[in-house]
Design a protein around this motif. Sequence first.
Motif, mmCIF file in Angstrom:
data_model
loop_
_atom_site.group_PDB
_atom_site.id
_atom_site.type_symbol
_atom_site.label_atom_id
_atom_site.label_comp_id
_atom_site.label_asym_id
_atom_site.label_seq_id
_atom_site.Cartn_x
_atom_site.Cartn_y
_atom_site.Cartn_z
ATOM 1 N N PHE A 223 -12.263 -14.721 -1.740
ATOM 2 C CA PHE A 223 -11.768 -14.603 -0.379
ATOM 3 C C PHE A 223 -12.832 -13.967 0.504
ATOM 4 C CE2 PHE A 223 -9.999 -10.629 -2.249
ATOM 5 C CZ PHE A 223 -10.378 -9.678 -1.307
ATOM 6 N N ILE A 224 -12.784 -14.347 1.788
ATOM 7 C CA ILE A 224 -13.748 -13.877 2.774
ATOM 8 C C ILE A 224 -13.083 -12.816 3.635
ATOM 9 C CG2 ILE A 224 -15.243 -14.535 4.688
ATOM 10 C CD1 ILE A 224 -16.036 -15.839 2.035
ATOM 11 N N VAL A 225 -13.714 -11.650 3.721
ATOM 12 C CA VAL A 225 -13.185 -10.577 4.546
ATOM 13 C C VAL A 225 -13.338 -10.958 6.018
ATOM 14 C CG1 VAL A 225 -13.488 -8.168 5.262
ATOM 15 C CG2 VAL A 225 -13.617 -8.787 2.838
ATOM 16 N N GLY A 226 -12.223 -10.896 6.747
ATOM 17 C CA GLY A 226 -12.234 -11.265 8.156
ATOM 18 C C GLY A 226 -12.226 -10.077 9.089
ATOM 19 N N ALA A 227 -11.740 -8.962 8.614
ATOM 20 C CA ALA A 227 -11.738 -7.735 9.414
ATOM 21 C C ALA A 227 -12.066 -6.590 8.478
ATOM 22 C CB ALA A 227 -10.373 -7.512 10.075
ATOM 23 N N GLY A 228 -13.176 -5.931 8.731
ATOM 24 C CA GLY A 228 -13.615 -4.853 7.859
ATOM 25 C C GLY A 228 -12.886 -3.551 8.144
ATOM 26 N N ASN A 229 -13.307 -2.512 7.473
ATOM 27 C CA ASN A 229 -12.749 -1.174 7.678
ATOM 28 C C ASN A 229 -13.890 -0.176 7.793
ATOM 29 O OD1 ASN A 229 -13.086 -1.773 4.743
ATOM 30 N ND2 ASN A 229 -12.542 0.382 4.511
ATOM 31 N N ALA A 230 -13.621 0.910 8.493
ATOM 32 C CA ALA A 230 -14.638 1.940 8.679
ATOM 33 C C ALA A 230 -14.834 2.739 7.397
ATOM 34 C CB ALA A 230 -14.224 2.880 9.816
ATOM 35 N N LEU A 231 -16.022 3.256 7.217
ATOM 36 C CA LEU A 231 -16.311 4.103 6.071
ATOM 37 C C LEU A 231 -15.316 5.259 6.027
ATOM 38 C CD1 LEU A 231 -18.464 4.543 3.793
ATOM 39 C CD2 LEU A 231 -19.595 6.119 5.368
ATOM 40 N N GLY A 232 -14.694 5.442 4.862
ATOM 41 C CA GLY A 232 -13.737 6.523 4.686
ATOM 42 C C GLY A 232 -12.316 6.178 5.086
ATOM 43 N N GLN A 233 -12.076 4.957 5.591
ATOM 44 C CA GLN A 233 -10.743 4.546 6.038
ATOM 45 C C GLN A 233 -10.244 3.394 5.165
ATOM 46 O OE1 GLN A 233 -8.906 6.049 8.507
ATOM 47 N NE2 GLN A 233 -10.548 7.576 8.587
ATOM 48 N N PRO A 234 -9.453 3.663 4.127
ATOM 49 C CA PRO A 234 -8.984 2.606 3.225
ATOM 50 C C PRO A 234 -8.083 1.595 3.938
ATOM 51 C CG PRO A 234 -8.646 4.795 2.274
ATOM 52 C CD PRO A 234 -9.004 5.002 3.704
ATOM 53 N N ILE A 235 -8.003 0.410 3.360
ATOM 54 C CA ILE A 235 -7.074 -0.633 3.805
ATOM 55 C C ILE A 235 -5.827 -0.561 2.938
ATOM 56 C CG2 ILE A 235 -6.694 -3.114 4.009
ATOM 57 C CD1 ILE A 235 -9.726 -3.407 4.458
ATOM 58 N N GLY A 236 -4.660 -0.425 3.548
ATOM 59 C CA GLY A 236 -3.419 -0.361 2.802
ATOM 60 C C GLY A 236 -3.064 -1.698 2.176
ATOM 61 N N CYS A 237 -2.387 -1.666 1.055
ATOM 62 C CA CYS A 237 -2.069 -2.888 0.320
ATOM 63 C C CYS A 237 -1.213 -3.837 1.158
ATOM 64 C CB CYS A 237 -1.346 -2.515 -0.980
ATOM 65 S SG CYS A 237 -1.462 -3.789 -2.249
ATOM 66 N N ASP A 238 -0.240 -3.308 1.891
ATOM 67 C CA ASP A 238 0.632 -4.166 2.690
ATOM 68 C C ASP A 238 -0.062 -4.738 3.919
ATOM 69 O OD1 ASP A 238 3.112 -4.602 1.476
ATOM 70 O OD2 ASP A 238 3.777 -2.568 1.921
ATOM 71 N N GLN A 239 -1.202 -4.168 4.319
ATOM 72 C CA GLN A 239 -1.943 -4.689 5.469
ATOM 73 C C GLN A 239 -3.155 -5.518 5.057
ATOM 74 O OE1 GLN A 239 -1.224 -1.057 5.426
ATOM 75 N NE2 GLN A 239 0.728 -1.834 6.214
ATOM 76 N N ALA A 240 -3.423 -5.591 3.772
ATOM 77 C CA ALA A 240 -4.693 -6.167 3.306
ATOM 78 C C ALA A 240 -4.864 -7.634 3.692
ATOM 79 C CB ALA A 240 -4.822 -5.997 1.791
ATOM 80 N N GLU A 241 -3.800 -8.422 3.631
ATOM 81 C CA GLU A 241 -3.961 -9.854 3.907
ATOM 82 C C GLU A 241 -4.361 -10.126 5.348
ATOM 83 O OE1 GLU A 241 -0.659 -12.160 2.577
ATOM 84 O OE2 GLU A 241 -1.044 -11.759 0.457
ATOM 85 N N SER A 242 -4.042 -9.227 6.270
ATOM 86 C CA SER A 242 -4.473 -9.413 7.658
ATOM 87 C C SER A 242 -5.977 -9.223 7.805
ATOM 88 C CB SER A 242 -3.721 -8.460 8.589
ATOM 89 O OG SER A 242 -4.088 -7.114 8.329
ATOM 90 N N HIS A 243 -6.624 -8.699 6.769
ATOM 91 C CA HIS A 243 -8.079 -8.523 6.749
ATOM 92 C C HIS A 243 -8.789 -9.687 6.061
ATOM 93 C CE1 HIS A 243 -8.416 -4.184 8.024
ATOM 94 N NE2 HIS A 243 -7.120 -4.259 7.760
ATOM 95 N N ILE A 244 -8.054 -10.706 5.632
ATOM 96 C CA ILE A 244 -8.633 -11.824 4.888
ATOM 97 C C ILE A 244 -8.665 -13.068 5.763
ATOM 98 C CG2 ILE A 244 -8.351 -13.348 2.887
ATOM 99 C CD1 ILE A 244 -7.040 -11.002 1.427
ATOM 100 N N PHE A 245 -9.851 -13.638 5.976
ATOM 101 C CA PHE A 245 -10.000 -14.850 6.784
ATOM 102 C C PHE A 245 -9.514 -16.077 6.033
ATOM 103 C CE2 PHE A 245 -12.923 -18.383 8.168
ATOM 104 C CZ PHE A 245 -12.270 -18.650 9.358
ATOM 105 N N PRO A 302 2.349 -0.494 -10.729
ATOM 106 C CA PRO A 302 1.113 0.111 -10.217
ATOM 107 C C PRO A 302 1.370 1.417 -9.477
ATOM 108 C CG PRO A 302 1.217 -2.235 -9.697
ATOM 109 C CD PRO A 302 2.574 -1.846 -10.209
ATOM 110 N N LEU A 303 0.329 2.227 -9.380
ATOM 111 C CA LEU A 303 0.408 3.428 -8.570
ATOM 112 C C LEU A 303 0.727 3.050 -7.124
ATOM 113 C CD1 LEU A 303 -2.629 5.460 -9.983
ATOM 114 C CD2 LEU A 303 -0.221 5.591 -10.664
ATOM 115 N N ALA A 304 1.210 4.014 -6.364
ATOM 116 C CA ALA A 304 1.773 3.728 -5.041
ATOM 117 C C ALA A 304 0.813 2.966 -4.126
ATOM 118 C CB ALA A 304 2.210 5.036 -4.383
ATOM 119 N N TYR A 305 -0.486 3.277 -4.154
ATOM 120 C CA TYR A 305 -1.407 2.634 -3.221
ATOM 121 C C TYR A 305 -1.650 1.157 -3.546
ATOM 122 C CZ TYR A 305 -5.438 2.634 -6.458
ATOM 123 O OH TYR A 305 -6.297 2.398 -7.500
ATOM 124 N N LEU A 306 -1.209 0.713 -4.736
ATOM 125 C CA LEU A 306 -1.367 -0.685 -5.134
ATOM 126 C C LEU A 306 -0.054 -1.470 -5.085
ATOM 127 C CD1 LEU A 306 -3.817 -0.293 -8.165
ATOM 128 C CD2 LEU A 306 -4.315 -1.346 -5.943
#
Length: 439
Positions: A223-245, A302-306
């Motif tokens: 998959f191709i990342v469509g929207a990156g994240n800032a250093l130190g700012q994780p992407i939440g699992c439920d929001q991750a697909e909005s970051h995929i082109f 999985p642990l909560a963040y996953l």
Amino acid sequence: MIDSTRKDALDALDATRAPALRSWIESANDSSSDFPIQNLPFGIFSDEANPSPRAGVAIGDWIVDLDVLHRARLIECEPVFARPALNAFVALGVERWRSVRIQLSALLASGSETIKADAALRPRALVPRGSATLHLPVDIPGYTDFYSSKEHATNVGSMFRDPKHALLPNWTEMPIGYNGRASSVIVSGTPVRRPRGQIKLPDQDRPVFAACRKLDIELETGFIVGAGNALGQPIGCDQAESHIFGMVLLNDWSARDIQQWEYVPLGPFNAKGFATTISPWIVTLDALEPFRTSSPKQDPEPLAYLRHTGDHAFDITLHAHLRPEHADSATKLATTHFKLMYWTMAQQLAHHTVAGCNTRVGDLMGSGTISGPTPDSCGSLLEMTWNGQRPIALEGGGERRFIEDGDELTLTGWCQGDGYRVGFGECAGVILPALQVGE
């Protein structure tokens, strides 16, 4: 409550995926075409009339030149299409990707005369796909490969460790991955040179430097990342697909004998860094939405963040074929399914960023080898032949334990709809002999 503007946008998006939708481009209505109007994947192409690489969309046997349509004021978007990579377009974000796709669907649908009836515009806007050169669709800043098929990990663990402990304790707790070489990611059709490296033979005390003897494929998606994240700012699992082109087919060529010697203690290096092939067309998650399905049950939870809710797998059928040099036909090596993957793309991206790693537009994330429960559903020759012990018979004669010089390996994949399919095209490469250096 959804406001009326948002509802209209969602209705327009749904309309682009309707099974009954047809195009005035007849080849797009062929039920065996990878590129119906419901797909509209993005890529970069050039042709003899215009050798400059630029953005296009595949439909049937044609490529829609997005720059031509934009200059004709038929697509409302920033001027980002006359570029040799899609990164500037991808960086505009999910709402712009959707808007362009919706506009294209309307222009290409049956009954639309805007392009079809314009004798001056039509030959400039539509380029025969067979006469075009396809390029790497994005500039890839970083590449990460995961190891997310439980069947594949179990097979490899059983082969090289105690089968009772095939999976290490961490495998079911997190998506295992490693950072690969973005510089050696190549587009389908680019020849691949057999690598040389250190190989430790079982009857010798020290390694030898030689050409790889166990060259292999890894049938994957990426998959191709469509929207990156800032250093130190994780992407939440439920929001991750909005970051995929979108998604591509991916073959992570592997030198198994080099890998076996080098991988302890830090994992693959030269065995994987020589080439990774991807398909030229990026299929958007919007096009794949009708084929969303459930993933295998994850145990332990999985642990909560996953954790995420809903279905995050896609029902993509995948094939691998091998055609020897000068052979008239190819042998189907495997049929497998993306929906078998234990870890989802959302979980992979969430885990990748949870410690604070930043991602960038165009980053490529490989799924890892996709294997099923049977030998003919395995995504690598390592598994199919059980490390060369069980050779595969080829159509027309001969056999293979691993890949030989001159072999062409081709991956294909698609989602099957009602009378149409959303496909990825081909991910192919021919193996060239190793260079005669360093002996």
